[in-house]
Write an enzyme that holds these catalytic residues in place. Structure first.
Site, PDB file in Angstrom:
ATOM      1  CB  THR A 175     -38.321  -2.176  -6.093  1.00 12.50           C
ATOM      2  OG1 THR A 175     -36.948  -1.731  -6.374  1.00 12.50           O
ATOM      3  CG2 THR A 175     -38.341  -3.669  -6.335  1.00 12.50           C
ATOM      4  N   GLY A 179     -39.117  -1.701  -1.690  1.00  5.31           N
ATOM      5  CA  GLY A 179     -38.747  -0.924  -0.535  1.00  5.31           C
ATOM      6  C   GLY A 179     -37.368  -0.917  -0.117  1.00  5.31           C
ATOM      7  N   GLY A 180     -36.297  -1.032  -0.950  1.00  8.08           N
ATOM      8  CA  GLY A 180     -34.760  -0.993  -0.679  1.00  8.08           C
ATOM      9  C   GLY A 180     -34.549  -2.089   0.406  1.00  8.08           C
ATOM     10  NE  ARG A 189     -28.556  -5.807  -7.923  1.00  6.47           N
ATOM     11  CZ  ARG A 189     -29.245  -4.938  -7.176  1.00  6.47           C
ATOM     12  NH1 ARG A 189     -30.421  -4.760  -7.644  1.00  6.47           N
ATOM     13  NH2 ARG A 189     -28.835  -4.369  -6.141  1.00  6.47           N
ATOM     14  CB  THR A 248     -35.819  -2.787  -8.905  1.00  9.36           C
ATOM     15  OG1 THR A 248     -35.668  -1.499  -8.624  1.00  9.36           O
ATOM     16  CG2 THR A 248     -34.471  -3.418  -9.395  1.00  9.36           C
ATOM     17  CB  SER A 300     -30.224  -6.890  -4.820  1.00  7.48           C
ATOM     18  OG  SER A 300     -31.585  -6.608  -4.641  1.00  7.48           O
ATOM     19  CB  SER A 301     -32.680  -5.429  -0.169  1.00 10.53           C
ATOM     20  OG  SER A 301     -31.532  -4.563   0.681  1.00 10.53           O
ATOM     21  CD  GLU A 317     -31.976   1.995  -6.017  1.00 14.51           C
ATOM     22  OE1 GLU A 317     -32.347   1.221  -5.581  1.00 14.51           O
ATOM     23  OE2 GLU A 317     -31.560   2.980  -5.388  1.00 14.51           O
ATOM     24  CD  GLU A 361     -31.190  -1.666  -9.236  1.00 13.77           C
ATOM     25  OE1 GLU A 361     -31.208  -1.946  -8.155  1.00 13.77           O
ATOM     26  OE2 GLU A 361     -31.855  -1.536 -10.099  1.00 13.77           O
TER      27      GLU A 361
END
Ligand code: GLU
Length: 596
Positions: free
Chosen positions: A408, A495-496, A105, A426, A474-475, A428, A447
């Site tokens: 992403t 997809g967030g 990340r 990603t 993050s998801s 973002e 991000e």
């Protein structure tokens, strides 16, 4: 999404004519499902999938193939991923029979304080798009180090070799498809604010035409140099200095419509960056072991908690309305807890064990009314308290989360030895910060807009506020499922925050609802994230909508949710690679030796 590449390599996706050196070949055929032996790759892009399969054919393992595929996505999916971003890499190691993960990340620079996204004049959060289009939102990229670390730990090749096919792809180009063109067009008014971005992605001031060949020689050179010099060139060397300079002083075009706030990132932040070798999350779900990504992602904990709730409340093989109702309600509750408790564990005491405890799932699950939807926002529970066999929420309702980006990309690979990778990466937003590093051919992430700019609910502790060196929540939910200790399914999506619901719905479909993996991936999606409305894709049948509305669900249209890449190990040693049949233009699944 972008089609076609010219590699002088054997083509591995069935139905594709071979390339003539020096020409751009016709786009490889895209197929959403491929079944066979010897290894598999699934991604959103046929060139990337083909490159991964070629690595497997030449004797590489799943990790080599994953890095090569990801590097190729940096070429054909430059708005969704690349070396200017970050991600989460989940790996099943066949020899040790363990699941390992890498947290790559992006991190906040040392100079980033809690109020970084507040307007100093008003003390209020700056408008979201001013955060997106800025150097301020650029986090220290984790992707180059993720690739290098994965290869060193588990691969059989080095970074240079893994980057080479993508380098050739960037050099020789790919054929632009409608999705690439549309994404460029959607970003055109911000891309033309940044000189090197306009130069690269808006040739002649316009988005590239469908059917034209898009080349990125700058990125080809960057990959070449990165391969030769190693990742220290990025984290401690010349490329890092260029990244820092670009984020600090975005190369804004004369007459730009926007002000790009300067970034806070310094060369020391890059030197300090570490990919984290994390323990995965693990839950037992109806006899399967579900492994996911631990915080700083909320993927593993939220998918895991929702599955635990389903296990305690919803018997498998319910009718469609009942199963959908329980899926939505379990997700609603799990999101309330995610929003309240999950952040970077180096900064926040995340009660992960409690969130994933069966007792907590019972306490939460008993709040589900079989006949009525709850009204969101529902309050979070208390995963830190001992399980008391009670059925009451302990918190007060909190505001739900604002926008997340919709960019992403996800890929899965498996090899002939049974190693498996599930990798989400990603930058973002689609197009990230819109800032291209001059002469280097890649975009920088935004991000850090995944932090909450201010506490979601005033007076309630927020685990996801900015801090120096912190990773925004993050998801991303790259997932590997084991059955009897052996790989069964690997899945993930962009997809967030809808990533979590997409992975949850696919697993629910596959495990509980008697769907095959291709059916579970293709099925119309719904997403409930503790918001007032539940998002539904157009393909959700009218009868199901009506039945849900009768139970009190408020429905809101969302044209497209997620873009899954997945695979499953079938009986008899076969592997089935699965991609989207239609979403985002359809993905590309391939196997090394197709069944027929
Ligand atoms: N930044 C998002 C996250 O980490 C992913 C972006 C997206 O898929 O839209 O959850």
């Amino acid at each position: 999404m972008a089609l076609g590449a010219a590699l002088g390599l054997a083509l591995t996706v069935p139905g594709v004519a071979s390339a003539h050196p020096g020409e751009t070949p016709p786009p490889p055929a895209k197929q959403p499902v491929a079944t066979g032996w010897g290894g598999a790759v699934s991604s959103v892009d046929p060139d990337a999938t083909r490159i991964g399969l070629d690595v497997l054919r030449r004797g590489g393992n799943a990790v080599d193939a994953a890095v090569a595929t990801a590097a190729a996505l940096g070429v054909t999916e430059p708005y969704s991923s690349g070396i200017g971003g970050g991600g989460y890499f989940v790996y099943y190691d066949a020899r040790s029979r363990t699941v390992r993960t890498l947290d790559g990340r992006e991190t906040a620079p040392a100079a980033m304080r809690e109020g970084a996204f507040l307007d100093p004049a008003t003390g209020l959060p700056i408008p979201f798009d001013q955060g997106v289009n800025s150097g301020l939102s650029v986090g220290v990229p984790g992707t180059p180090q993720t690739w290098n670390t994965a290869l060193r730990k588990w691969g059989t090749t080095d970074l240079r070799a893994a980057l080479r096919p993508a380098q050739q792809l960037a050099e020789r180009g790919f054929v632009v498809d409608a999705t690439f063109r549309d994404q460029t067009a959607a970003n055109a008014t911000r891309f033309d604010d940044i000189t090197p971005t306009a130069k690269l992605f808006l040739p002649n001031g316009q988005p590239p035409v469908v059917g034209s060949v898009f080349r990125n020689p700058d990125l080809a050179r960057t990959y070449d140099e990165l391969g030769r010099k190693g990742v220290d060139w990025f984290y401690r060397g010349g490329l890092g200095r260029e990244v820092v300079r670009t984020a600090q002083r975005p190369p804004v075009a004369p007459g730009a419509d926007r002000v790009f706030r300067p970034g806070l990132i310094e060369t020391d932040d890059l030197a300090r960056y570490r990919v984290l070798d994390q323990r995965p999350t693990r839950i037992d779900y109806r006899g399967l072991d579900i492994y996911g990504m631990a915080p700083s992602s909320s993927g593993g904990s939220t998918v895991g908690e929702a599955l635990n709730i389903l296990e305690t409340t919803a018997p498998p093989r319910m009718d469609e309305v009942g199963a959908t109702h329980y899926y939505l309600e379990a997700s609603r509750l799990a999101f309330a807890d995610r929003n309240r408790y999950v952040g970077d564990p180096a900064f926040v005491d995340v009660p992960l064990r409690g969130l994933l405890a069966d007792g907590f799932a019972k306490e939460r699950g008993c709040l589900i009314d079989p006949d009525h939807a709850a009204v969101s926002p529902v309050p979070p529970g208390d995963p830190t308290a001992p399980y008391q066999r009670r059925c009451a929420p302990s918190g007060t309702p909190e505001a739900t989360e604002p926008i997340e980006g919709l960019s992403t990309t996800h890929l899965v690979t498996a090899d002939r030895w049974g190693n498996v990778v599930s990798y989400t990466l990603t930058i973002e937003q689609t197009g990230g910060s819109a800032i291209t590093v001059p002469g280097r051919g890649f975009l920088l992430n935004n991000e850090l807009t995944d932090f909450n700019f201010a506490p979601l609910t005033p007076g309630v502790p927020d685990p996801n506020l900015p801090a120096p060196g912190k990773r925004p929540r993050s998801s991303m939910s790259p997932t590997i499922v084991l059955k009897d200790g052996r790989p069964f399914v690997a899945v993930g999506s962009p997809g967030g925050a809808t990533i979590i619901t997409t992975v949850l719905q696919v697993l629910n479909g596959r495990v509980d609802r008697g769907l095959t993996l291709p059916q579970a991936v293709a099925a119309p999606r719904l997403s409930q994230r503790n918001g007032a409305a539940t998002e539904v894709e157009p393909g959700v049948p009218a009868s199901l909508r009506t039945a849900l509305e009768q139970r009190g669900h408020v429905l809101k249209a969302n044209p497209e949710i997620g873009a899954v890449a997945a695979l499953e190990f079938l009986p008899g040693g076969r592997i089935q690679a699965v991609a989207e049949p239609a979403r985002r233009g359809g993905g590309a699944a391939g196997v090394v030796r197709p069944e027929n």
